[in-house]
Design an enzyme around this catalytic site. Structure first.
Site, PDB file in Angstrom:
ATOM      1  N   PRO A 214      -9.525   7.058  56.276  1.00 32.61           N
ATOM      2  CG  PRO A 214      -7.236   6.999  55.848  1.00 32.61           C
ATOM      3  CD  PRO A 214      -8.408   6.130  56.189  1.00 32.61           C
ATOM      4  CB  THR A 216     -14.915   8.262  56.112  1.00 33.64           C
ATOM      5  OG1 THR A 216     -14.027   8.331  57.218  1.00 33.64           O
ATOM      6  CG2 THR A 216     -14.650   6.990  55.339  1.00 33.64           C
ATOM      7  N   GLY A 217     -14.726  11.772  56.081  1.00 36.49           N
ATOM      8  CA  GLY A 217     -15.415  12.988  56.509  1.00 36.49           C
ATOM      9  C   GLY A 217     -15.406  13.235  58.007  1.00 36.49           C
ATOM     10  CG  HIS A 434      -3.493 -10.368  33.027  1.00 34.03           C
ATOM     11  ND1 HIS A 434      -2.646 -11.072  33.844  1.00 34.03           N
ATOM     12  CD2 HIS A 434      -4.245  -9.600  33.843  1.00 34.03           C
ATOM     13  CE1 HIS A 434      -2.878 -10.740  35.098  1.00 34.03           C
ATOM     14  NE2 HIS A 434      -3.847  -9.840  35.127  1.00 34.03           N
ATOM     15  CD  GLU A 435      -6.469  -6.451  32.784  1.00 30.99           C
ATOM     16  OE1 GLU A 435      -7.552  -6.620  33.395  1.00 30.99           O
ATOM     17  OE2 GLU A 435      -5.388  -6.261  33.380  1.00 30.99           O
ATOM     18  CG  HIS A 438      -8.572 -10.346  35.562  1.00 28.82           C
ATOM     19  ND1 HIS A 438      -8.426 -11.080  36.709  1.00 28.82           N
ATOM     20  CD2 HIS A 438      -7.423  -9.633  35.424  1.00 28.82           C
ATOM     21  CE1 HIS A 438      -7.229 -10.831  37.232  1.00 28.82           C
ATOM     22  NE2 HIS A 438      -6.595  -9.955  36.469  1.00 28.82           N
ATOM     23  CG  ASP A 511      -4.310 -10.036  39.169  1.00 27.31           C
ATOM     24  OD1 ASP A 511      -4.804  -8.968  39.559  1.00 27.31           O
ATOM     25  OD2 ASP A 511      -4.135 -10.327  37.974  1.00 27.31           O
TER      26      ASP A 511
HETATM   27  P1  ADP Z   1     -11.116  12.696  57.237  1.00 25.76           P
HETATM   28  O1  ADP Z   1     -10.984  13.729  58.291  1.00 25.76           O
HETATM   29  O2  ADP Z   1     -12.041  11.580  57.608  1.00 25.76           O
HETATM   30  O3  ADP Z   1      -9.835  12.177  56.684  1.00 25.76           O
HETATM   31  P2  ADP Z   1     -12.206  14.884  55.815  1.00 25.76           P
HETATM   32  O4  ADP Z   1     -13.283  15.260  56.731  1.00 25.76           O
HETATM   33  O5  ADP Z   1     -10.976  15.689  55.874  1.00 25.76           O
HETATM   34  O6  ADP Z   1     -11.840  13.361  55.988  1.00 25.76           O
HETATM   35  O7  ADP Z   1     -12.791  14.865  54.347  1.00 25.76           O
HETATM   36  C1  ADP Z   1     -12.094  15.388  53.272  1.00 25.76           C
HETATM   37  C2  ADP Z   1     -13.041  15.996  52.279  1.00 25.76           C
HETATM   38  O8  ADP Z   1     -13.827  15.000  51.665  1.00 25.76           O
HETATM   39  C3  ADP Z   1     -14.031  16.938  52.906  1.00 25.76           C
HETATM   40  O9  ADP Z   1     -13.525  18.223  52.990  1.00 25.76           O
HETATM   41  C4  ADP Z   1     -15.208  16.865  51.958  1.00 25.76           C
HETATM   42  O10 ADP Z   1     -15.019  17.727  50.873  1.00 25.76           O
HETATM   43  C5  ADP Z   1     -15.145  15.460  51.448  1.00 25.76           C
HETATM   44  N1  ADP Z   1     -16.062  14.585  52.185  1.00 25.76           N
HETATM   45  C6  ADP Z   1     -15.723  13.528  52.944  1.00 25.76           C
HETATM   46  N2  ADP Z   1     -16.814  12.932  53.454  1.00 25.76           N
HETATM   47  C7  ADP Z   1     -17.867  13.635  53.025  1.00 25.76           C
HETATM   48  C8  ADP Z   1     -19.284  13.521  53.227  1.00 25.76           C
HETATM   49  N3  ADP Z   1     -19.812  12.550  53.975  1.00 25.76           N
HETATM   50  N4  ADP Z   1     -20.081  14.420  52.629  1.00 25.76           N
HETATM   51  C9  ADP Z   1     -19.553  15.396  51.870  1.00 25.76           C
HETATM   52  N5  ADP Z   1     -18.249  15.564  51.647  1.00 25.76           N
HETATM   53  C10 ADP Z   1     -17.402  14.690  52.199  1.00 25.76           C
HETATM   54 ZN    ZN Z   2      -4.856  -9.005  36.720  1.00 23.58          ZN
END
Ligand code: ADP
Ligand code: ZN
Length: 649
Positions: A214, A216-217, A434-435, A438, A511
Site C-alpha cells: 500500500p 507505493t504508488g 530499556h531504550e 537497545h 520487541d
Molecule cells: P497505492 O495505490 O499503491 O496504494 P497511491 O498510488 O494511491 O498508492 O499513492 C498514494 C500517494 O502517495 C500518491 O498520490 C502520491 O502522492 C504518493 N506517492 C506514492 N508513490 C509515489 C511515487 N513513486 N512518486 C511520487 N509520489 C508517490
Molecule cells: Zn524496546
C-alpha cells in the site's frame, strides 16, 4: 435510497390518505348517524319510516319534522336540515331483543340485509396484496431499466466508476520507480499510436497487474500512464463489484466494459483486484457465488474484447499470491509490474517531487530525510513533506526547515507525540534503561544499524520510547551474523530492564514479538539453522513480492519438524539473550549514564551518545565481545529484507 425514491413513496402515501378521506366523505354524505336511544325514541313515536337491518348497523329514513320536542336538546345538532320528512339515517346496532317487536308495533317496513361479503373480503385482503405487488413491480422496473437511477439501480456501475478524461498525472510526478515506468512506456506508446502497432501485428498486453505494498504508488502509476498517453482513465475498486445481490457484480463488469468501449482509447483501472479475484473455491462456506460470478464475468470480458479497440486494463493488488491463477493467464493480466518500496535514492526523488512547490529553508537536506526514512513507501513520504509544511505553517515560519522535517519524520514513524500522557517517574526510568539497552547493544554490534536518536517521549499508542536506527546504506542482502545482531538489538531493551530491576515490564512485548518473528524466519525461510537444515519451510508465493505476507498455519512440514523448528527458535532467542546479557553487564555504568542522560533531556542524538560512550570508555575499558559475523556459516544469502523500522520500545 435517493431523494427521488422518497418522493414517489410520499406520493403513494398521499394517494392512500386521499382515498381514505374520500371514502369517508362519500359514505357520510347520504346517511347521518343517530344515537340508538334516539332511534328508539323516534321509533316509538312512529317517526321511523323504513329500516334496513344489517349485522352491524341499522339504516333507513326517518321523519324529523317536529322531532326536536321528542329528542334531547343536542341530538339533532349535527344533522342537516334538508329533506326533513324522509331523512336518511344510520345507527350502530345494539343487542336489542325487542327491536323486531317494536318495529312491528310501529308498523315500520323493515328488512334484513344479506351481507355482500365477497366485496369486503376482496377489499380487505386482496387490495393490500395488490398494493405490495405494485410497489414491487415498480422497483423491479427501475432495477431492470436502470435508466431512472435510484435504490435498485445497482446493476449500473455508473456512480462507482470514476472517469477522468485527463488525469493530470505525468511520469515526471512518479519518482523512484524507474524500472516500472520503463516497462509501462510500451503501453503508453501503444495507446498513443495504436495504428503503428496494429500494422506490425505485435501483441499488446491486455492487462497489466501492478503489484506493490500500500502506498507505493500503484494508482499514481496507472494514472500517469493514462496521463502520458492522453487517454481517459476509468477506475473502480474491486471491492465495489462484490455486493450483496447475486448477479449485480457481473452486471457491473459488463457495464464497465461497455463504458470503456465508448470511451476508447482508455485505461480501465481496477484497484484492490484481490477483493474480487481471490482464488475460487477456497472459501470454507461453500464459496461466494456472487464473487465467483463476478470474477467469471471479468474473465469473459477480458477474453472477449480485442486489444485493437484501444482499451487496456490495469489492476492493482498487494496480495498477488491469493489471486485466482486464471487471472494471470496469457491474454489476461499477463504483464506484471512490481513496485518495491523505494530505496534511498528513490526516496530522495519522491521527496523532491512532493517538495517541489514548497519554500524550503537553506538547511533542508532531502537526502538526509531520505536516509532517515528507510522502509517508508511513497505515500508516507508524501505525508512527511505535507506534515513538515503544516508544522512550519503552524509556527508562522517563512520557509520549511529541517526541524520541521525532523518533527514530521518522528510523527510519521511513531505516531503523534503524546505530550499529554503522564508517565510516573518510575515508568520513565524503566523506559530510559530499556531504550539505553537497545542503543548500547546496537552500538556494540558491528552488524547492527547505527543509532541515530534515542527518545523516551511517549508517542502514539504502545510506544513509550524509541531508539531510531539509521542504516548506513540500503540492504537487500543480510548475512546470518547481521540477522543475529538485529536479534540482539531487539532483545537489548528487555535484558537491560532485567539487569537493572531484576524483572521485565510489559513494555518489551513488541520487541519480543519481533525478535521471535525474526528468529522464526531465520529457521524456516532462510535455512539458517543447522538442525532444520537448508530448507525453506514457509513456502509462500508472497515471498517474491512482499515480505510481510507470510502465511503461517498452512504447515508444509511434519509435526516432528514443527517441534524442531520451535526448539531452534527457542535456542536462537536464548543464546541471543545470553550474548546480550554478557554485553550489557559489562556496560552497566554506561547503561546508567545513558539512562540518566535520557531522563534529563528525554532525547539523545548520535553525537551525544558517542560522547557518553567515549567518556565511559576512558574510565574503564569496554570489552568488545566477538560477534558471530565471522562464523563460517555467515555467507547464506537472504532474500530481500528491507531495512527494519526504528526499534520501538
Ligand atoms: P497505492 O495505490 O499503491 O496504494 P497511491 O498510488 O494511491 O498508492 O499513492 C498514494 C500517494 O502517495 C500518491 O498520490 C502520491 O502522492 C504518493 N506517492 C506514492 N508513490 C509515489 C511515487 N513513486 N512518486 C511520487 N509520489 C508517490
Ligand atoms: Zn524496546
Amino acid at each position: 435510497m435517493d431523494s427521488r425514491q422518497h418522493f414517489s413513496l410520499w406520493y403513494f402515501v398521499a394517494a392512500m390518505l386521499l382515498l381514505f378521506a374520500l371514502q369517508s366523505v362519500l359514505v357520510a354524505q347520504h346517511t347521518e348517524t343517530l344515537a340508538y336511544s334516539d332511534f328508539k325514541t323516534l321509533l316509538h313515536a312512529g317517526k321511523v319510516k323504513e329500516v334496513l337491518i344489517s349485522d352491524e348497523s341499522i339504516s333507513g329514513t326517518v321523519d324529523l319534522r317536529n322531532a326536536d320536542a321528542l329528542l334531547p336538546a343536542d341530538a339533532l345538532k349535527d344533522l342537516s336540515k334538508d329533506n326533513l320528512e324522509a331523512h336518511p339515517f344510520v345507527t350502530a346496532r345494539v343487542p336489542d331483543t325487542d327491536l323486531v317487536a317494536d318495529l312491528q308495533a310501529a308498523k315500520v317496513r323493515f328488512s334484513g340485509q344479506i351481507e355482500n361479503r365477497w366485496l369486503s373480503t376482496l377489499l380487505s385482503w386482496v387490495a393490500p396484496a395488490l398494493v405490495f405487488v405494485l410497489i414491487w413491480v415498480f422497483f423491479m422496473r427501475r432495477m431492470g431499466s436502470g435508466q431512472l437511477g435510484g435504490l435498485m439501480d445497482v446493476g449500473k456501475s455508473r456512480a462507482r466508476v470514476f472517469v477522468q478524461k485527463e488525469t493530470g498525472v505525468r511520469f515526471a510526478d512518479v519518482a523512484g520507480i524507474d524500472e516500472a515506468k520503463d516497462e509501462l512506456m510500451e503501453v503508453v506508446d501503444f495507446l498513443k499510436n495504436p495504428e503503428h502497432y496494429r500494422r506490425l501485428g505485435g501483441r499488446i498486453p491486455k492487462g497489466v497487474l501492478v503489484v506493490g505494498a500500500p502506498g507505493t504508488g500503484k494508482t499514481l502509476l496507472a494514472k500517469a500512464v493514462a496521463g502520458e498517453a492522453g487517454v481517459s482513465f476509468l477506475s473502480i475498486s474491486g471491492s465495489e463489484f462484490v455486493e450483496m445481490f447475486v448477479g449485480v457484480g457481473a452486471a457491473r463488469v459488463r457495464d464497465l466494459f461497455q463504458q470503456a468501449e465508448k470511451l476508447a482509447p482508455c485505461i480501465i483501472f481496477i484497484d484492490e483486484l484481490d477483493a474480487l479475484g481471490k482464488a475460487r473455491g477456497i472459501s470454507m462456506f461453500g464459496g461466494n457465488d456472487e464473487r465467483e460470478q463476478t470474477l467469471n464475468q471479468l474473465l469473459v470480458q477480458m477474453d472477449g474484447f480485442d486489444t485493437a479497440s484501444g482499451v487496456i486494463i490495469m489492476a492493482a493488488t498487494n496480495r498477488p499470491e491469493i489471486l485466482d491463477p486464471a487471472l494471470l493467464r496469457p491474454g489476461r493480466f499477463d504483464r506484471q509490474v512490481v513496485l518495491d518500496r523505494p530505496d534511498i535514492k528513490g526516496r530522495e526523488q519522491i521527496l523532491r517531487v512532493h517538495a517541489k512547490n514548497l519554500k524550503l529553508g537553506a538547511d533542508v537536506d532531502l537526502a538526509a530525510v531520505a536516509g532517515k526514512t528507510a522502509g517508508l513507501a511513497g505515500a508516507d513520504l508524501a505525508n512527511i513533506v505535507n506534515e513538515a509544511a503544516l508544522h512550519a505553517a503552524r509556527q508562522n515560519k517563512s520557509s520549511v526547515d529541517m526541524g520541521d522535517f525532523d518533527e514530521a519524520i518522528d510523527r510519521t514513524l511513531t505516531g503523534l507525540e503524546k505530550k499529554s500522557r503522564v508517565m510516573t517517574q518510575k515508568e520513565r526510568e524503566t523506559v530510559a534503561h530499556h531504550e539505553a539497552g537497545h542503543a548500547l547493544v546496537a552500538e556494540a554490534r558491528p552488524g547492527a544499524d547505527k543509532v541515530a536518536k534515542i527518545s523516551i517521549i511517549p508517542r502514539g499508542i504502545g510506544a513509550l520510547g524509541y531508539t531510531q536506527q539509521q542504516p548506513t546504506e540500503d540492504r537487500y542482502l543480510l548475512k546470518r551474523g547481521e540477522l543475529l545482531d538485529r536479534l540482539d538489538v531487539l532483545l537489548g531493551g528487555r535484558v537491560a530492564e532485567q539487569l537493572v530491576y531484576g524483572e521485565i515490564s510489559t513494555g518489551a512485548q513488541n520487541d519480543l514479538q519481533r525478535a521471535t518473528d525474526l528468529a522464526r524466519e531465520m529457521v524456516t525461510r532462510y535455512g539458517m539453522s543447522d538442525a532444520v537444515g537448508p530448507a525453506t519451510l514457509e513456502k509462500t508465493r508472497s515471498a517474491l513480492f512482499l515480505r510481510e505476507v507470510a502465511t503461517p498455519g498452512h504447515a508444509e512440514y511434519s509435526e516432528h519438524t514443527a517441534q524442531v523448528i520451535d526448539e531452534e527458535v527457542r535456542k536462537l532467542l536464548l543464546t541471543a539473550q545470553d550474548r546480550v546479557r554478557a554485553t550489557l553487564s559489562g556496560r552497566r555504568e554506561l547503561l546508567h549514564a545513558l539512562a540518566q542522560e535520557l531522563l534529563r533531556h528525554e532525547v539523545v542524538d548520535r553525537a551525544k551518545l558517542l560522547a557518553i560512550i567515549d567518556s565511559a570508555s576512558s574510565q574503564q575499558s569496554v570489552s568488545q565481545l566477538p560477534s558471530e559475523a565471522s562464523s563460517p556459516s555467515a555467507d547464506v544469502p537472504a532474500p530481500r529484507v528491507p531495512e527494519k523500522r526504528p526499534a520501538a520500545a
